[in-house]
Design a protein around this motif. Structure first.
Motif, mmCIF file in Angstrom:
data_model
loop_
_atom_site.group_PDB
_atom_site.id
_atom_site.type_symbol
_atom_site.label_atom_id
_atom_site.label_comp_id
_atom_site.label_asym_id
_atom_site.label_seq_id
_atom_site.Cartn_x
_atom_site.Cartn_y
_atom_site.Cartn_z
ATOM 1 N N LYS A 1 -6.525 17.517 2.331
ATOM 2 C CA LYS A 1 -7.608 17.231 3.279
ATOM 3 C C LYS A 1 -7.149 16.269 4.379
ATOM 4 C CE LYS A 1 -11.355 18.040 0.067
ATOM 5 N NZ LYS A 1 -12.510 17.467 -0.632
ATOM 6 N N ASP A 2 -6.061 15.526 4.135
ATOM 7 C CA ASP A 2 -5.536 14.580 5.124
ATOM 8 C C ASP A 2 -4.705 15.316 6.170
ATOM 9 O OD1 ASP A 2 -6.599 12.356 3.755
ATOM 10 O OD2 ASP A 2 -4.880 12.367 2.391
ATOM 11 N N PHE B 1 -0.876 15.168 5.644
ATOM 12 C CA PHE B 1 -0.327 15.876 4.492
ATOM 13 C C PHE B 1 0.603 17.004 4.937
ATOM 14 C CE2 PHE B 1 -0.543 19.359 1.409
ATOM 15 C CZ PHE B 1 -0.143 18.705 0.254
ATOM 16 N N TYR B 2 0.153 17.811 5.886
ATOM 17 C CA TYR B 2 0.943 18.960 6.327
ATOM 18 C C TYR B 2 2.142 18.517 7.161
ATOM 19 C CZ TYR B 2 -2.825 21.640 4.410
ATOM 20 O OH TYR B 2 -3.737 22.158 3.537
ATOM 21 N N GLN B 3 1.989 17.430 7.915
ATOM 22 C CA GLN B 3 3.123 16.914 8.678
ATOM 23 C C GLN B 3 4.226 16.454 7.728
ATOM 24 O OE1 GLN B 3 1.353 13.863 11.029
ATOM 25 N NE2 GLN B 3 0.419 15.289 12.476
ATOM 26 N N GLN B 4 3.838 15.767 6.663
ATOM 27 C CA GLN B 4 4.818 15.292 5.691
ATOM 28 C C GLN B 4 5.478 16.470 4.979
ATOM 29 O OE1 GLN B 4 5.831 12.194 5.319
ATOM 30 N NE2 GLN B 4 4.393 11.460 6.854
ATOM 31 N N ALA B 5 4.687 17.492 4.670
ATOM 32 C CA ALA B 5 5.232 18.664 3.986
ATOM 33 C C ALA B 5 6.237 19.382 4.885
ATOM 34 C CB ALA B 5 4.112 19.605 3.582
ATOM 35 N N LEU B 6 5.936 19.479 6.185
ATOM 36 C CA LEU B 6 6.855 20.131 7.115
ATOM 37 C C LEU B 6 8.144 19.334 7.256
ATOM 38 C CD1 LEU B 6 4.483 21.413 9.924
ATOM 39 C CD2 LEU B 6 5.762 22.770 8.276
ATOM 40 N N TRP C 1 0.846 -1.191 0.000
ATOM 41 C CA TRP C 1 0.000 0.000 0.000
ATOM 42 C C TRP C 1 0.882 1.242 0.000
ATOM 43 C CZ3 TRP C 1 -0.785 3.914 3.728
ATOM 44 C CH2 TRP C 1 -1.855 4.761 3.445
ATOM 45 N N LEU C 2 0.667 2.132 -0.947
ATOM 46 C CA LEU C 2 1.401 3.384 -1.013
ATOM 47 C C LEU C 2 0.468 4.512 -0.591
ATOM 48 C CD1 LEU C 2 3.205 2.974 -4.441
ATOM 49 C CD2 LEU C 2 4.159 2.668 -2.168
ATOM 50 N N PRO C 3 0.855 5.294 0.411
ATOM 51 C CA PRO C 3 -0.021 6.375 0.863
ATOM 52 C C PRO C 3 -0.112 7.482 -0.177
ATOM 53 C CG PRO C 3 2.075 6.513 1.982
ATOM 54 C CD PRO C 3 2.100 5.256 1.165
ATOM 55 N N TYR C 4 -1.323 7.939 -0.408
ATOM 56 C CA TYR C 4 -1.557 9.067 -1.299
ATOM 57 C C TYR C 4 -2.238 10.120 -0.461
ATOM 58 C CZ TYR C 4 -3.245 11.947 -5.084
ATOM 59 O OH TYR C 4 -3.501 13.009 -5.901
ATOM 60 N N LEU C 5 -1.522 11.199 -0.190
ATOM 61 C CA LEU C 5 -2.048 12.215 0.700
ATOM 62 C C LEU C 5 -2.512 13.433 -0.085
ATOM 63 C CD1 LEU C 5 0.745 12.060 3.421
ATOM 64 C CD2 LEU C 5 -1.485 10.972 3.490
ATOM 65 N N THR C 6 -3.617 13.995 0.354
ATOM 66 C CA THR C 6 -4.136 15.234 -0.211
ATOM 67 C C THR C 6 -4.179 16.272 0.897
ATOM 68 O OG1 THR C 6 -6.435 14.707 0.299
ATOM 69 C CG2 THR C 6 -5.591 13.920 -1.820
#
Length: 70
Positions: A34-35, A38-43, A27-32
């Motif tokens: 709305k998740d 998403f912002y944690q990964q971006a930071l 399973w590969l996570p696909y974040l948008t």
């Protein structure tokens, strides 16, 4: 008329196929946006970027504050 793929394109396709075979049913996570994650990964991604000069450090801080609306 269909063109013949170059050696580079064939190699890229072969790499894609090998990667897909390795992953199989993983399973590969696909974040948008709305998740929540998403912002944690971006930071985390931004934090890994290391400024090349001392002048960029305050600039990066100001940009981070600006992007969060503070």
């Amino acid at each position: 008329m269909k063109r013949t793929p170059t050696a580079e394109e064939r190699e890229r396709e072969a790499k894609k196929l090998r990667l897909l075979e390795e992953l199989e049913d993983t399973w590969l996570p696909y974040l948008t946006p709305k998740d929540d994650e998403f912002y944690q990964q971006a930071l985390k991604r931004k934090a890994r970027m290391i400024p090349s000069s001392k002048a960029e450090i305050p600039m990066c801080g100001m940009l981070a504050l600006r992007s969060h609306g503070t």
